[in-house]
Design an enzyme around this catalytic site. Structure first.
Site, mmCIF file in Angstrom:
data_model
loop_
_atom_site.group_PDB
_atom_site.id
_atom_site.type_symbol
_atom_site.label_atom_id
_atom_site.label_comp_id
_atom_site.label_asym_id
_atom_site.label_seq_id
_atom_site.Cartn_x
_atom_site.Cartn_y
_atom_site.Cartn_z
ATOM 1 N N ASP A 125 -5.189 -6.423 4.478
ATOM 2 C CA ASP A 125 -3.780 -6.132 4.185
ATOM 3 C C ASP A 125 -2.906 -7.221 4.794
ATOM 4 O OD1 ASP A 125 -1.209 -5.027 3.852
ATOM 5 O OD2 ASP A 125 -1.940 -2.985 4.161
ATOM 6 N N SER B 136 1.574 3.151 3.564
ATOM 7 C CA SER B 136 2.625 2.139 3.518
ATOM 8 C C SER B 136 3.894 2.696 4.162
ATOM 9 C CB SER B 136 2.847 1.684 2.068
ATOM 10 O OG SER B 136 3.627 0.515 2.005
ATOM 11 N N HIS C 94 -3.408 -4.518 0.515
ATOM 12 C CA HIS C 94 -2.559 -3.330 0.612
ATOM 13 C C HIS C 94 -2.910 -2.291 -0.448
ATOM 14 C CE1 HIS C 94 0.829 -1.273 2.340
ATOM 15 N NE2 HIS C 94 1.341 -1.047 1.151
#
Length: 341
Positions: free
Chosen positions: A285, A131, A314
Site C-alpha cells: 500500500d 482506508s 491499497h
C-alpha cells in the site's frame, strides 16, 4: 444484496467540530442481519472515500466474515458521500463548495447517535473500516471504550501522514486546475479535471508490481492505457467534484490525536484504546504503508498486525483479489472469535 434499502437517520441541527451547525443533517445507513434481544451483537462498518455500502457487501452475509446469522451489521455512510448530508444534496447556504468542513469525529459522533439513540445498542462487537473507514474505527475505539469490544482498521491509519497528505494535494490540484470547476459552482461536470484526478490516482492505488505483472488484465483491460481510461477516468467522471473535495479535506485532516485531551500526542491516544484490535495493512500500500500501521499497533495494549500479502496495494481490501479476500476474512473471523490478543 444489491437492492438493500438505504435508510436515513435525522440528526437535526448537528454541531460540527469546526463550530458550524449543519442544519437538518442526515446520516444514511443500511443494515444486514438482526439485532438480538440484548442489543449487543452489533457491528459498525463505516464507508471509505467515495464509497458506499455497496463496496463492502462482499464481507457481509451468512457464512461470510461478518456473518449475518450472528451479527447485526450497520453500514453508516460518511458525510459527503452523496447519500448522507453532502455538498451535492444540501440546500443553501451549505450547498456545493459551501458545505462545511467535516472531521472524522463528526462522522463517528453521528454514527454513535445512530447506534445509541435509534438502535439503542448495549454493545458493539466490532467496528471495522478500510482506508478512511480505518480512521473511523480507531476513533470509535478511543471515543467509546465502554461500548466497543473490537476494532479492525484495514489499509488505513490513525493519522494522515505527511506523505499521504502530499499525494492527496496532487489529486486535488489535478481537479482544481480545470476552469470548469468554477470554485464549485460548475454548470457542467468538470470532466477534464476529474479525468486528470483519475490518472493521478492510478499510480498510487496499486503497486509498482501490480503494473509490472500486468494484473490490470485480470480486471478486464488489455493494456495500461485502456485501464487508465476505462477504469480510472470512467470511475471519477461519475463522482461529484464537490463531494470529492470535501471528503479529501476530511482525509487530509484526519488525526486521532486531535481528540480533546490528547494535544497531538498520537502515542498516548493509541495507548488509551482498550479494545482488542487487528490491523490489516496491504503489503504494498502506497497511501498507508504497513510500517506505519505497525507502529500504531505497537502502541496499543491488545492489538495484532496482520499484513495482507500481495501486490494489490491499497486495493488489498476492496474485494477484488481472492487471495487478499481470504486472508482478510480469516483475520476478521479470528478477531471476532478470540477473547484475547
Amino acid at each position: 444484496m444489491s437492492d438493500t434499502p438505504v435508510h436515513v437517520f435525522d440528526l437535526g441541527d448537528f454541531p460540527l467540530e469546526s463550530g458550524v451547525v449543519l442544519p437538518d443533517a442526515k446520516l444514511a445507513y443500511v443494515t444486514y442481519g438482526t439485532l438480538n434481544d440484548a442489543r449487543d451483537n452489533a457491528i459498525v462498518f463505516p464507508t471509505w472515500f467515495v464509497g458506499t455500502h455497496a463496496d463492502v457487501q462482499w464481507l457481509i452475509g451468512e457464512g461470510k466474515p461478518l456473518d449475518t446469522s450472528r451479527y447485526f451489521v450497520v453500514v453508516p455512510q460518511m458525510f459527503a458521500n452523496g447519500l448522507s448530508s453532502s455538498p451535492s444534496n444540501t440546500p443553501a447556504p451549505y450547498d456545493r463548495a459551501r458545505f462545511p468542513k467535516i472531521d472524522i469525529r463528526d462522522n463517528v459522533h453521528a454514527q454513535h447517535r445512530l447506534m445509541s439513540e435509534h438502535f439503542k445498542v448495549t454493545g458493539i462487537e466490532l467496528v471495522i473500516g478500510g482506508s478512511m473507514g480505518a480512521f473511523q474505527a480507531y476513533q470509535w475505539g478511543l471515543s467509546y471504550p465502554q461500548l466497543v469490544k473490537c476494532i479492525a482498521p484495514c489499509c488505513g491509519a490513525a493519522r494522515t501522514s505527511r506523505h499521504c497528505y502530499v499525494f492527496l494535494e496532487g489529486a486535488k490540484a489535478a481537479l482544481l486546475a480545470d476552469a470548469a470547476y468554477n470554485d464549485g459552482d460548475y454548470e457542467q461536470v468538470p470532466e477534464t479535471g476529474l479525468k486528470a484526478l483519475g490518472r493521478v490516482w492510478a499510480g498510487w492505488a496499486l503497486s509498482q508490481a501490480f503494473y509490472r505483472d500486468g494484473l490490470y488484465k485480470q480486471m478486464g483491460f488489455d493494456d495500461v492505457e485502456s485501464f487508465l481510461s476505462g477504469f480510472w477516468e470512467a470511475f471519477w467522471i461519475g463522482c461529484d467534484a464537490n463531494n470529492l473535495l470535501n471528503q479529501l479535506d476530511t482525509w487530509q485532516t484526519a488525526d486521532l490525536s486531535k481528540t480533546p485531551g490528547y494535544g497531538g500526542d498520537l502515542k498516548r491516544a493509541l495507548g488509551d484504546i482498550g479494545a482488542r484490535a487487528v490491523a490489516s495493512p496491504g503489503e504494498r500500500d502506497l497511501y498507508f504503508p504497513p510500517e506505519d500501521m505497525a507502529w500504531e499497533i505497537a502502541q496499543m495494549a491488545h492489538a495484532d498486525l496482520r499484513t495482507i500479502p500481495g501486490v494489490w496495494g491499497h486495493f488489498s481490501e476492496v474485494g477484488i483479489d481472492p487471495d487478499c479476500n481470504e486472508f482478510l476474512g480469516n483475520s476478521i473471523r479470528t478477531l471476532l472469535n478470540t477473547e484475547s490478543l
